[in-house]
Design a protein around this motif. Sequence first.
Motif, PDB file in Angstrom:
ATOM      1  N   GLN A  62      -4.489 120.833  14.386  1.00  0.00           N
ATOM      2  CA  GLN A  62      -4.116 120.300  15.699  1.00  0.00           C
ATOM      3  C   GLN A  62      -5.322 120.260  16.633  1.00  0.00           C
ATOM      4  OE1 GLN A  62      -0.938 122.477  17.597  1.00  0.00           O
ATOM      5  NE2 GLN A  62      -0.296 120.669  18.709  1.00  0.00           N
ATOM      6  N   LEU A  94      -4.717 111.404  14.813  1.00  0.00           N
ATOM      7  CA  LEU A  94      -3.961 112.440  15.526  1.00  0.00           C
ATOM      8  C   LEU A  94      -3.499 111.831  16.839  1.00  0.00           C
ATOM      9  CD1 LEU A  94      -6.324 115.476  14.890  1.00  0.00           C
ATOM     10  CD2 LEU A  94      -4.349 114.742  13.550  1.00  0.00           C
ATOM     11  N   SER A  98       1.720 115.411  19.880  1.00  0.00           N
ATOM     12  CA  SER A  98       1.316 116.676  19.236  1.00  0.00           C
ATOM     13  C   SER A  98      -0.149 116.713  18.832  1.00  0.00           C
ATOM     14  CB  SER A  98       2.176 116.938  18.000  1.00  0.00           C
ATOM     15  OG  SER A  98       1.887 115.970  16.997  1.00  0.00           O
ATOM     16  N   SER A 100      -1.444 116.292  15.975  1.00  0.00           N
ATOM     17  CA  SER A 100      -1.502 117.219  14.837  1.00  0.00           C
ATOM     18  C   SER A 100      -1.211 116.515  13.521  1.00  0.00           C
ATOM     19  CB  SER A 100      -0.517 118.368  15.029  1.00  0.00           C
ATOM     20  OG  SER A 100       0.807 117.882  15.009  1.00  0.00           O
TER      21      SER A 100
END
Length: 186
Positions: A62, A94, A98, A100
């Motif tokens: 992340q 990404l 999020s 992630s």
Amino acid sequence: NGTKTIADIHLIHVKHVNSDMEVANSPFATRVLPGSANALTSYHNLQSDTLDTSTKVDFLLQVYPADEYNNLITSATGYTVTIKRGSNEETFDLKAPSFSYTLPVEKSFDGKIAVSFMYNGDHIKNSPMTITCASEAEKENLYIITFCSIAFLVAIGIAGFLSFRRNARMKIHLIADERDQVERKA
């Protein structure tokens, strides 16, 4: 100008210079928004360069996008993570909210995973990283096997030593008995 800005809602108090009294409707609420994303201040979640693979692991990768003043950003594009295992290399976007990607890692995987977090082609803070994967359970089993092997070898050594001492004592007694017999005959 180098002045640090903190993205948030701020209250601005305005006072008359001569009377030191606040003007009407003061304080004023002002919202300061974060700036553009910045690779040098954005960071990732990885705290360790080792991963226990005693069980299957869903490894969370992340990014926390931030502007040049470390204000976190909730909407940005251009963040990627590149994962290399052996000769296999994959890159994933990404995206908000999020930022992630979850990497499945097989049980008992033993090896290295290279991870590069990027913003528009530039590494972010503390990137790249190499993660060393090993099964802690297998290491513990190896320690137990090694300990048992060493204990077994020590036991054999002690038994051998005691057997040698017993044989040496017997030989001394045999020599003494032969000497006694020779002396009796003489």
